[in-house]
Write an enzyme that holds these catalytic residues in place. Structure first.
Site, short mmCIF file in Angstrom:
data_model
loop_
_atom_site.label_atom_id
_atom_site.label_comp_id
_atom_site.label_asym_id
_atom_site.label_seq_id
_atom_site.Cartn_x
_atom_site.Cartn_y
_atom_site.Cartn_z
N CYS A 2 1.04 -1.17 0.11
CA CYS A 2 -0.45 0.55 0.08
C CYS A 2 0.90 1.17 -0.39
CB CYS A 2 -0.52 -0.03 1.38
SG CYS A 2 -2.01 -1.37 1.48
N ARG A 27 3.47 0.52 -6.78
CA ARG A 27 3.06 -0.74 -5.09
C ARG A 27 2.06 -1.57 -5.79
NH1 ARG A 27 5.30 1.16 -0.39
NH2 ARG A 27 6.63 2.34 0.08
N TRP A 74 -4.29 -2.24 -0.81
CA TRP A 74 -3.87 -3.32 -1.54
C TRP A 74 -4.97 -4.53 -0.84
CZ3 TRP A 74 1.15 -5.39 -4.47
CH2 TRP A 74 0.09 -7.17 -5.28
N ASN A 98 0.05 1.01 6.43
CA ASN A 98 0.19 0.06 5.60
C ASN A 98 0.49 -1.04 6.67
OD1 ASN A 98 0.03 1.37 3.39
ND2 ASN A 98 2.04 2.58 3.29
N GLY A 99 0.61 -2.19 6.61
CA GLY A 99 0.67 -3.23 7.07
C GLY A 99 0.30 -4.22 7.93
N GLU A 479 20.00 -20.94 -0.22
CA GLU A 479 19.81 -20.13 -0.53
C GLU A 479 20.60 -18.75 0.09
OE1 GLU A 479 17.84 -15.92 -1.23
OE2 GLU A 479 17.82 -17.93 -2.14
N LYS A 483 23.00 -16.44 -2.57
CA LYS A 483 22.49 -14.94 -2.11
C LYS A 483 24.25 -14.60 -2.13
CE LYS A 483 18.38 -13.26 -2.56
NZ LYS A 483 18.49 -15.24 -3.47
N GLU A 486 25.65 -13.91 -5.68
CA GLU A 486 25.62 -13.32 -6.66
C GLU A 486 25.56 -12.04 -6.29
OE1 GLU A 486 20.30 -14.77 -7.86
OE2 GLU A 486 21.73 -14.32 -5.48
N HIS A 502 30.26 -36.81 3.26
CA HIS A 502 30.33 -37.87 2.31
C HIS A 502 30.60 -37.47 1.12
CE1 HIS A 502 27.88 -41.24 3.84
NE2 HIS A 502 27.19 -40.25 3.89
N LYS A 602 17.20 -9.86 -13.44
CA LYS A 602 16.20 -9.19 -12.55
C LYS A 602 15.14 -10.50 -13.58
CE LYS A 602 13.89 -9.66 -9.28
NZ LYS A 602 14.20 -9.52 -7.55
#
Length: 607
Positions: A2, A27, A74, A98-99, A479, A483, A486, A502, A602
């Site tokens: 929002c 947004r 939203w 917002n939130g 992950e 990161k 990247e 192993h 992206k």
């Protein structure tokens, strides 16, 4: 995500607010509204749908006044209707938000007992009604707002105006961004600098826990205890055509700090606030009869799918296959009749994932997609889309979109388990509560900066790094390693902790840091044993754990990062944020281009 904007000054507020809301359209939203003070009284104009609808309302019924607030919403709590659109309030106060207000149900019950009358389905109205009650009890506006803020739990940004106080606006922030703009004889509030860019270049950003009293002449800043604090006024780059960093050093830093808000808003879309049960959109197929799920995605989205596989199999007791999208078609797996293809993508345009979708469709599978762009190609070709409420993600390396995907997958696992009769009401309530606790715990991570930077200093000196995790924390390790590769260009590999002996154990010496995601729980002792093996061979252990785990790991780990204690079901989400923060701090030390790392794009729209 929002959008909030506010103005107190000398010019007509509505045109300024409306154009600022235009700049916040990126947004995403499904309703909008503006409130101003007219002869000391609060008046509102709201509309479902796009801003053009609100514009037509304003043409028919003008909205004068020099003090006002605006919002693009939203929908999370409550449907995207005019009645649920912001601003909310009473004859005394109007609020945009917002939130997520995590304790709104408890507050609402308390307020209703004291005679406050609610008219919407939103959590935001709870804030307005609490401030209103404080005002009725004789508090001044700033006192009423502060007393309210001290009772709120969750991640939020708020802006308030008060009847009879033409030169007053109050803003507050906890886990969601909010900026104060300084003009000439006028002041502004905004969700980000983009909203304020044509109005002023002089911006101050509220820190977490701040609230601000804004008048036409300036702003006073306070912490949650009511102590005055100083916030630096920055000269922003005037770029109304670009999404701003809002005072953060990089987009990635900004997007890391948006995790609590994104998780909260995504969960609100999927959890009924009244019943605290997971609610999915109407489906064109029966979840109870699906024989098998095939999860496919690329990059971080695939790792989200791997964590989802653990949840789906453990909680919903349904078989799940998981393939990277670039391999799924070529493996030509046999597909169960009536199975479900579960696609995960931030952009909804990833070429390999889109090709996998079409392959699964040709194989007779139902198609469900978890997406951040509901107008994308993948959305149009799916039977059903589950939205992630992450807003635009500008940094190439995915952060907040990842935890939004995990939030959706966790809810989906609960819903399928309930449909299959393997999750009862008590278990659902337990898991839902664990999810609803997450935004607040995520906010706490930003207080661990010193510990994470200390770990980053060790990693920045290395050429190779190993990441370890067990169970649903093995994909967290994947992950974390991705990161780091990247954005810092340091070679990193992730392994299931039990696989270390192993082969990978041959790599371990004092020059190879070992990063582990190891919360306390059923698998902790086994992970600790693996880490002791690494430490015995000179490995430098950097361990993300919780207070209970820290008590065991303190003797063997060179660096501990002690995360807040959370339910084992949701721990992978919290640990994912932590390993992303670690990669960011390493990249800062390496001096790399954090937001646009070399060779990466992206959205990968070619195979």
């Amino acid at each position: 995500m929002c959008g909030i904007v506010g103005v107190v000054g000398v010019r007509e507020a509505t045109p300024l607010l409306f154009e600022a809301l235009r700049r916040l359209e990126y947004r995403g939203y499904d309703s909008a509204g503006i409130a101003t003070l007219v002869n000391g009284h609060i008046e509102r104009r709201r509309a479902e749908g796009k801003l053009d609808n609100l514009g037509r309302v304003l043409e028919l019924r003008g909205l004068p006044g020099v003090t006002g607030i605006g919002h693009t919403r939203w929908a999370t709590h409550g449907a995207p209707t005019e009645g649920n659109a912001h601003p909310h309030g009473t004859e005394r106060v109007s609020i945009v938000h917002n939130g997520i207000i995590e304790n709104h149900a408890e507050l609402r019950a308390e307020l209703e007992l004291q005679g406050q009358v609610f008219t919407t389905d939103t959590d935001t109205e709870t804030v307005a009604q609490l401030v209103d009650l404080n005002l009725k009890q004789g508090m001044a506006p700033r006192e009423a707002a502060h007393a309210c803020l001290k009772r709120l739990h969750g991640a939020y940004a708020l802006a308030m105006i008060f009847a009879g106080h033409r030169e007053l606006m109050i803003g507050a922030r906890h886990g969601a961004p909010l900026a104060v703009g300084f003009g000439d004889n006028e002041m502004f509030l905004g969700s980000d600098s983009l909203a304020l860019s044509p109005l002023t270049r002089r911006i101050a950003y509220l820190a977490d826990g701040d609230w601000a009293v804004v008048s036409r002449d300036g702003a006073e800043f306070f912490d949650m205890d009511g102590n005055a604090v100083v916030r630096q006024i920055r000269l922003s780059a005037l770029a109304a055509d670009a999404i701003g960093k809002d005072g953060y050093r990089h987009y990635m830093d900004k997007e890391l700090h948006e995790h609590p808000l994104v998780i909260g808003q995504t969960l609100q879309r999927m959890i009924d606030p009244a019943t605290r049960r997971v609610v999915l959109p109407e489906l064109p197929f029966d979840l109870a009869t699906i024989p098998r799920i095939t999860v496919t995605a690329c990059g971080s989205a695939f790792y989200a799918g791997l964590i989802g596989r653990y949840w789906l199999e453990a909680e919903a007791r349904i078989p799940v296959d998981a393939d990277v999208a670039s391999e799924l078609r070529y493996r030509e797996p046999p597909l169960s009749k009536g199975g479900l293809g579960l696609m995960i993508s931030q952009s909804g345009e990833t070429a390999d994932t889109l090709a996998a979708l079409r392959s699964l469709r040709a194989g007779g599978q139902h198609v469900m997609s978890i997406l951040n762009v509901p107008e994308s190609t993948m959305a149009r070709e799916s039977d059903i889309v589950l939205d992630t409420i992450a807003g635009p993600e500008i940094c190439v390396a995915s952060t907040k979109a990842f935890t939004a995907q995990l939030s959706v997958l966790a809810c989906l696992a609960i819903a399928i388990g309930r449909a299959r009769g393997v999750i009862g009401e008590a278990r659902e309530m337990e898991l839902v509560q664990a999810l609803l606790d997450l935004p607040s715990r995520a906010v706490e991570l930003f207080g661990l900066g010193d510990d994470i930077r200390a770990a980053a200093a060790i990693i920045a000196e290395a050429r190779d790094v190993l990441y370890l995790g067990r169970g649903s924390h093995f994909p967290v390790a994947l992950e974390g390693a991705l990161k780091l590769k990247e954005i810092s260009y340091i070679h990193a590999e992730a392994y299931a902790a039990g696989e270390m002996k192993h082969g990978p154990i041959a790599l371990i010496d004092k020059s190879v840091p070992v990063v582990a995601s190891a919360p306390s729980g059923p698998l902790f002792e086994k992970t600790a044993s693996n880490l002791q093996e690494a430490q015995a061979r000179g490995g430098r252990l950097l361990v993300f754990t919780d207070p209970a785990g820290a008590a065991r790991m303190g003797k063997i780990a060179e660096r501990l990062v002690v995360l807040p204690e959370v339910h084992g079901f949701t721990a992978p989400i919290l640990h994912s944020i932590a390993v992303q923060m670690l990669a960011y701090e390493v990249a800062l030390l390496k001096g790399t281009d954090v937001d646009q790392p070399r060779n990466l794009a992206k959205s990968v729209t070619v195979e």
